[in-house]
Design a protein around this motif. Structure first.
Motif, mmCIF file in Angstrom:
data_model
loop_
_atom_site.group_PDB
_atom_site.id
_atom_site.type_symbol
_atom_site.label_atom_id
_atom_site.label_comp_id
_atom_site.label_asym_id
_atom_site.label_seq_id
_atom_site.Cartn_x
_atom_site.Cartn_y
_atom_site.Cartn_z
ATOM 1 N N GLY A 128 -2.964 1.359 2.439
ATOM 2 C CA GLY A 128 -2.995 0.054 3.083
ATOM 3 C C GLY A 128 -1.588 -0.429 3.352
ATOM 4 O O GLY A 128 -0.632 0.335 3.271
ATOM 5 N N CYS A 129 -1.457 -1.702 3.690
ATOM 6 C CA CYS A 129 -0.128 -2.266 3.944
ATOM 7 C C CYS A 129 -0.177 -3.767 3.701
ATOM 8 O O CYS A 129 -1.163 -4.419 4.053
ATOM 9 N N GLY A 130 0.890 -4.284 3.101
ATOM 10 C CA GLY A 130 0.921 -5.704 2.761
ATOM 11 C C GLY A 130 1.664 -6.560 3.759
ATOM 12 O O GLY A 130 1.903 -7.739 3.505
ATOM 13 N N ALA A 132 0.765 -7.452 6.823
ATOM 14 C CA ALA A 132 -0.148 -8.395 7.456
ATOM 15 C C ALA A 132 0.070 -8.629 8.951
ATOM 16 O O ALA A 132 -0.208 -9.716 9.458
ATOM 17 N N CYS A 133 0.568 -7.620 9.678
ATOM 18 C CA CYS A 133 0.709 -7.797 11.130
ATOM 19 C C CYS A 133 -0.698 -7.942 11.727
ATOM 20 O O CYS A 133 -1.556 -7.077 11.505
ATOM 21 N N PRO A 134 -0.955 -9.028 12.473
ATOM 22 C CA PRO A 134 -2.325 -9.327 12.860
ATOM 23 C C PRO A 134 -2.947 -8.358 13.866
ATOM 24 O O PRO A 134 -4.162 -8.283 13.975
ATOM 25 N N PHE A 135 -2.092 -7.581 14.567
ATOM 26 C CA PHE A 135 -2.639 -6.659 15.577
ATOM 27 C C PHE A 135 -2.968 -5.294 14.994
ATOM 28 O O PHE A 135 -3.448 -4.411 15.689
ATOM 29 N N CYS A 136 -2.703 -5.110 13.693
ATOM 30 C CA CYS A 136 -2.749 -3.759 13.111
ATOM 31 C C CYS A 136 -3.939 -3.603 12.178
ATOM 32 O O CYS A 136 -4.158 -4.432 11.289
ATOM 33 N N ALA A 137 -4.674 -2.520 12.378
ATOM 34 C CA ALA A 137 -5.876 -2.287 11.563
ATOM 35 C C ALA A 137 -5.533 -2.156 10.082
ATOM 36 O O ALA A 137 -6.221 -2.697 9.221
HETATM 37 S S1 SF4 Z 1 2.096 -2.687 11.831
HETATM 38 FE FE1 SF4 Z 1 0.532 -2.391 10.215
HETATM 39 S S2 SF4 Z 1 1.262 -0.681 8.942
HETATM 40 FE FE2 SF4 Z 1 3.017 -1.436 10.193
HETATM 41 S S3 SF4 Z 1 4.015 -3.001 8.888
HETATM 42 FE FE3 SF4 Z 1 2.574 -4.154 10.169
HETATM 43 S S4 SF4 Z 1 0.682 -4.238 8.909
HETATM 44 FE FE4 SF4 Z 1 1.980 -2.635 8.021
#
Ligand code: SF4
Length: 379
Positions: A128-130, A132-137
């Motif tokens: 996962g990822c923290g 929180a970019c809103p366009f990213c799954a």
């Molecule tokens: S784009 Fe997605 S994976 Fe990349 S930093 Fe933002 S939330 Fe994380």
């Protein structure tokens, strides 16, 4: 734009540790672990040769190690870290995306891409990822945990094993490039990511002997960690996911911008380029009617130009890979073209990334999202 922002998460609590693996250890620690198993020191290099030279991680096949100890060696230092859940191929088999399950049920992805003169693996650094970019799954699923060093390195071993077995048409060679552009923010898992990079670079028998120039670390802009990376003195390629040239928009589409502003991020990237003599890649996902206007291309050119001539930077435009049900979608071709022409007119080196793997859910996190149960509402 509207929408609820997810909180940014840096250091998640670790629920249970991944099992210890040879890939987690330094050379000295490997020697120690070997001696603890009752083997002489020289066996450590023998074991490493199996793994890094022959790509063999099944200890029962380490035929020059005494048979009586192989079982215990396997259990203690070569636990299976990645269990394959699904694998999907496209582009005539030249793009292969694998979904892996970790010891605690976390999912991660890696994507193998065969090009004419190189083979690249896109790997994950976190489950996962923290950010929180809103366009990213991936961002929508939040951060589950950091990957261990061994879980990162194991993705590379698995890919090299696949290549050696001829699973990807056109090559039986090894990976030339590794890009940290899968799930997660690599610099938010700095120690494990740097440890894995050192294993990729270390010459045989203790590492994969890759070139630093073949390794790309992407970041959404964690300025202190970019500065730390600069001080490592490794000529890695740095890719900065900028996605907007102005704070007003970037605050919204890349929430970490509320902490580190566009100017600070670009300054850190510029310092990295100066110190390493490596051209920085500015990643810019083209989002329809959000960041793809000609005015923003002009602004992007100005922001980059303030740091000197164009030799230090390259803009990589990424057609957004639409997530099902998302309002964030790819730019119109005409807008894409106008954006590129504007940058080119201003002398900014720019390319449009090819969209390998779109028909296999190539956007980061999409395959994992499909295989993860729907989150339940909080009680
Ligand atoms: S784009 Fe997605 S994976 Fe990349 S930093 Fe933002 S939330 Fe994380």
């Amino acid at each position: 734009m509207t929408g609820t922002m997810l909180p940014i998460v840096f250091d998640p609590p670790m629920r249970g540790k991944p099992p210890r693996h040879w890939f987690d250890l330094t050379h000295d620690e490997r020697v120690d672990a070997t001696v603890r198993l009752g083997l002489p020191k020289f066996r450590a290099d023998q074991i490493s040769r199996h793994v890094f030279d022959r790509l063999e991680d099944d200890a029962t096949r380490f035929t020059d190690i005494p048979a009586a100890i192989r079982g215990e060696l396997g259990e203690q230092l070569f636990p299976e870290l990645l269990e394959r859940v699904t694998q999907r191929a496209t582009d005539d088999g030249r793009t292969v995306k694998t979904l892996w399950k970790l010891f605690d049920g976390s999912l991660l992805e890696s994507v193998l891409m065969r090009y004419t003169h190189r083979t690249t693996l896109c790997i994950s650094s976190q489950a996962g990822c923290g950010m929180a970019c809103p366009f990213c799954a991936t961002g929508q699923g939040g951060l589950k945990r950091n990957l261990s060093q061994a879980e990162i390195v194991a993705q590379v071993l698995k890919a090299d094993q696949q290549l050696a077995a001829g699973a990807v048409p056109g090559t039986t060679g090894r990976l030339n490039n590794i890009v940290f552009m899968g799930m997660g923010e690599p610099l938010a898992n700095y120690r494990q990511v740097l440890g894995s990079i050192r294993t990729f670079l270390e010459p045989g028998p203790n590492g994969f002997g890759m070139s630093a120039r073949g390794i790309t670390v992407s970041t959404v802009g964690l300025v202190p960690r970019i500065q730390q990376l600069t001080e490592e003195g490794l000529p890695l390629t740095l890719a900065v996911s900028l996605h907007a040239p102005d704070d007003e928009l970037r605050d919204e589409i890349v929430p970490i911008n509320n902490r580190y502003k566009v100017d600070e991020v670009v300054d850190a990237a510029w310092e990295y380029a100066k110190a390493t003599k490596r051209r920085v890649s500015i990643e810019y996902a083209m989002m329809r009617d959000i960041n793809d206007q000609v005015e923003r291309a002009e602004l992007l050119a100005q922001v980059l130009k303030r740091r000197g001539d164009w030799g230090w930077v390259h803009v990589n435009l990424i057609p957004l890979n639409p997530t099902p049900g998302s309002r964030w979608t790819a730019s119109r071709k005409a807008d894409e073209k106008a954006f590129i022409e504007t940058l080119e007119r201003r002398g900014v080196p720019v390319t449009l990334r090819d969209t390998r793997g779109q028909d296999i859910d190539g956007a980061c996190g999409q395959l994992a999202a499909k295989n993860t149960p729907e989150p339940q509402p909080a009680a």
